[in-house]
Structures are given as structure tokens and as C-alpha cells.
Design an enzyme around this catalytic site. Sequence first.
Site, PDB file in Angstrom:
ATOM      1  N   ASP A   1       0.796  -1.192   0.106  1.00 13.28           N
ATOM      2  CA  ASP A   1       0.039   0.113  -0.128  1.00 13.28           C
ATOM      3  C   ASP A   1       1.068   1.327  -0.145  1.00 13.28           C
ATOM      4  O   ASP A   1       0.271   2.507  -0.083  1.00 13.28           O
ATOM      5  CB  ASP A   1      -1.075   0.097   1.197  1.00 13.28           C
ATOM      6  CG  ASP A   1      -0.178   0.009   2.619  1.00 13.28           C
ATOM      7  OD1 ASP A   1       0.796  -0.323   2.765  1.00 13.28           O
ATOM      8  OD2 ASP A   1      -1.204   0.091   3.574  1.00 13.28           O
TER       9      ASP A   1
ATOM     10  N   ASP B   1      -1.073  -6.159   0.097  1.00 12.96           N
ATOM     11  CA  ASP B   1      -1.433  -5.638   1.413  1.00 12.96           C
ATOM     12  C   ASP B   1      -2.961  -5.432   1.316  1.00 12.96           C
ATOM     13  O   ASP B   1      -3.464  -4.987   0.282  1.00 12.96           O
ATOM     14  CB  ASP B   1      -0.960  -4.248   1.431  1.00 12.96           C
ATOM     15  CG  ASP B   1       0.661  -4.136   2.300  1.00 12.96           C
ATOM     16  OD1 ASP B   1       0.509  -4.888   3.412  1.00 12.96           O
ATOM     17  OD2 ASP B   1       1.367  -3.135   2.122  1.00 12.96           O
TER      18      ASP B   1
ATOM     19  N   LYS C   1      -1.215  -9.473   3.253  1.00  7.68           N
ATOM     20  CA  LYS C   1      -0.375  -8.855   4.324  1.00  7.68           C
ATOM     21  C   LYS C   1      -0.977  -7.910   5.165  1.00  7.68           C
ATOM     22  O   LYS C   1      -2.082  -7.187   4.397  1.00  7.68           O
ATOM     23  CB  LYS C   1       0.735  -8.147   3.704  1.00  7.68           C
ATOM     24  CG  LYS C   1       1.725  -7.731   4.935  1.00  7.68           C
ATOM     25  CD  LYS C   1       3.061  -7.272   4.451  1.00  7.68           C
ATOM     26  CE  LYS C   1       3.337  -6.016   3.702  1.00  7.68           C
ATOM     27  NZ  LYS C   1       2.845  -4.860   4.408  1.00  7.68           N
TER      28      LYS C   1
ATOM     29  N   GLU D   1      -1.070  -5.357   8.774  1.00  6.83           N
ATOM     30  CA  GLU D   1      -0.147  -4.779   9.884  1.00  6.83           C
ATOM     31  C   GLU D   1      -0.687  -5.125  11.232  1.00  6.83           C
ATOM     32  O   GLU D   1      -1.905  -4.631  11.385  1.00  6.83           O
ATOM     33  CB  GLU D   1      -0.020  -3.370   9.567  1.00  6.83           C
ATOM     34  CG  GLU D   1       0.574  -3.155   8.130  1.00  6.83           C
ATOM     35  CD  GLU D   1       0.842  -1.594   7.643  1.00  6.83           C
ATOM     36  OE1 GLU D   1       0.626  -0.710   8.793  1.00  6.83           O
ATOM     37  OE2 GLU D   1       1.479  -1.243   6.753  1.00  6.83           O
TER      38      GLU D   1
ATOM     39  N   GLU E   1       9.803  -4.603   9.987  1.00  4.65           N
ATOM     40  CA  GLU E   1      10.215  -3.461   9.422  1.00  4.65           C
ATOM     41  C   GLU E   1      10.785  -2.309  10.559  1.00  4.65           C
ATOM     42  O   GLU E   1      10.178  -2.408  11.664  1.00  4.65           O
ATOM     43  CB  GLU E   1       9.086  -2.385   8.881  1.00  4.65           C
ATOM     44  CG  GLU E   1       9.580  -1.210   8.273  1.00  4.65           C
ATOM     45  CD  GLU E   1       8.625  -0.689   7.235  1.00  4.65           C
ATOM     46  OE1 GLU E   1       7.505  -1.049   6.859  1.00  4.65           O
ATOM     47  OE2 GLU E   1       8.855   0.727   6.770  1.00  4.65           O
TER      48      GLU E   1
HETATM   49  O1  KIV Z   1       3.520  -1.125   1.413  1.00  7.85           O
HETATM   50  C1  KIV Z   1       4.690  -1.266   1.467  1.00  7.85           C
HETATM   51  O2  KIV Z   1       5.526  -1.277   0.403  1.00  7.85           O
HETATM   52  C2  KIV Z   1       5.286  -2.258   2.758  1.00  7.85           C
HETATM   53  C3  KIV Z   1       6.784  -2.313   2.741  1.00  7.85           C
HETATM   54  C4  KIV Z   1       7.265  -1.118   3.145  1.00  7.85           C
HETATM   55  C5  KIV Z   1       7.266  -3.634   3.470  1.00  7.85           C
HETATM   56  O3  KIV Z   1       4.563  -2.513   3.334  1.00  7.85           O
END
Ligand code: KIV
Length: 269
Positions: free
Chosen positions: A43, A82, A110, A112, A179
Site C-alpha cells: 500500500d 497488502d 499482508k 499490519e 520493518e
Molecule cells: O507497503 C509497502 O510497501 C510495505 C513495505 C514497506 C514492506 O509494506
Amino acid sequence: MISLSDLRQFKADGRKFSCLTCYDASMAKAMEIAEIDSILIGDSLGMSIQGRDSTLPVTVEDMAYHTAAVRRGNQHAFIMTDLPFMSYATLNDALQSSKTVMQAGAQMVKMEGGAWLAETVEVLTRNGIPVCVHLGLTPQSVHVFGGYKLQARTREAADKLIADCQAVVDAGAALLLLECVPAQLGQEISALFPHIPVIGIGAGADTDGQVLVVQDMLGLTFGRVAKFVRNFMKEQSGETAILDAFKAYHAAVQDGSFPAREQTFQVEL
Ligand code: KIV
């Protein structure tokens, strides 16, 4: 096409794997030729593609659009996508958002967070959706952190992050992404879970895989660039420079020369 089992096997064999963010078919094709192992439709496209100042405005439809474009351009890499801000706030939201991006071509979603995601991870996994949990610096919470800063700088905070990892792994998370944490913590977490591949970005040299935002490693990020970024374009020239930068990145991840000490956070925990 690389699968989740391949990533697990890479970890078992001690073969480091490369990952880059990607949002379109032509870059995806270049990554296929360079044999990049995995692609994250991040994202971060909110900033790098849409010109916004955070990831917060990105929608599930945006993620599905870019996932489909990348999948059409690349038949080699493992693809994860994401789930954007607030698209997994309830179990039903998480199921619907995951359905949309998986049907667009993702092999994994993915999210968070930390231990609080355990039930979501369990429900998605039960429904056939592999989950990667992104911990440490989680950009969707930038307003809680008050900026993009190194996380888990003390033993206590590191242990809390390890407990978060344990909770989501127990719930079924198939991959972890760390991260902006001390290199020592990246090493500890990768060693703690022998069957779970761990990808790092600013998490030291000892994670099983590395990821960078593609614009960062091509020198296309104007303004502040994070300490953990290496510009692989600087070393190239000629009409195949982008392709060569991808190949150099893949080789540097595999031979362990990226990240070097100057791209890692050395904090004694
Ligand atoms: O959105 C993204 O690019 C990420 C990376 C920073 C791992 O989550």
C-alpha cells in the site's frame, strides 16, 4: 511460479530470498526476467504511485487493480498484497478484502499489527487465505507512532514484539515481515520460528528474505530516504540499467552483501 512451500524450503536450505514492491505489469516483467523471488503489492503505492503523503487513503479496489496488473506481467514470483488501512477492522471486512485481492491474483495477504490480529489470522487461514503479518514499524499506524522511527529499541519492547509474533504464528500466520527494528531482533525472530519465513526491511542481514520499495532501490524517491535503503541503480548504466539493478539486488540478497552494516540498526538489546 514460486509458492509458499518454496519460501519455506528456501528458509530450510538457508537460501535468502528477494522481494520487491511492484505495482504494474512492465516492472513485474522486468522482475520476472531478473528472477526476483517474491513481489509485494504494497500500500506504499499510496505514496509512490498516487502521490499521497501516507498509505491511509489507499482502497481495496486500488490494491486489486495493481495486483491484477502485476500478476499479468509476472508468472514467476510469489505475490502478496497488502490489505489497506481499515480494510480488516472486522472479521467480515478482512474476509471480503482478502477475497477481492486473492481473486485479483495474490497468493497471500499482508496485514499490519500484532497479537490483536490473532483471530483474524485464524479465520482467514481457515478460509484458505495465507497471511503475512507486518510488525515493527507499521506505516498504517504512523499517526500513533508520531513518525517513521526505529521500533523495539529496548529489551522490553523487543520481548513484546516477539510475543506478538508468537501470537500470530500460533494463530496460523505463514510469514512475518519486520520493518525498522534492531538487527539483533531480526536475527532472534528469524531463528525462533524455523518453519516461518521472515522478511525484513531495515531488520538486519539475518532475516530469511529482504524487501525494498522499488522506487527507493531505483533512486526514484525524492526527499528523505530511509537508512536501510541501497540505491542499486547507481551502479548500473545503459539501456538495461533497471533490469541490471533488479539482478544486482537479487544477487546481493542471496549472497548476503545486502543489507550491509550501514543499512542496519545496531542496537544492543
Ligand atoms: O507497503 C509497502 O510497501 C510495505 C513495505 C514497506 C514492506 O509494506
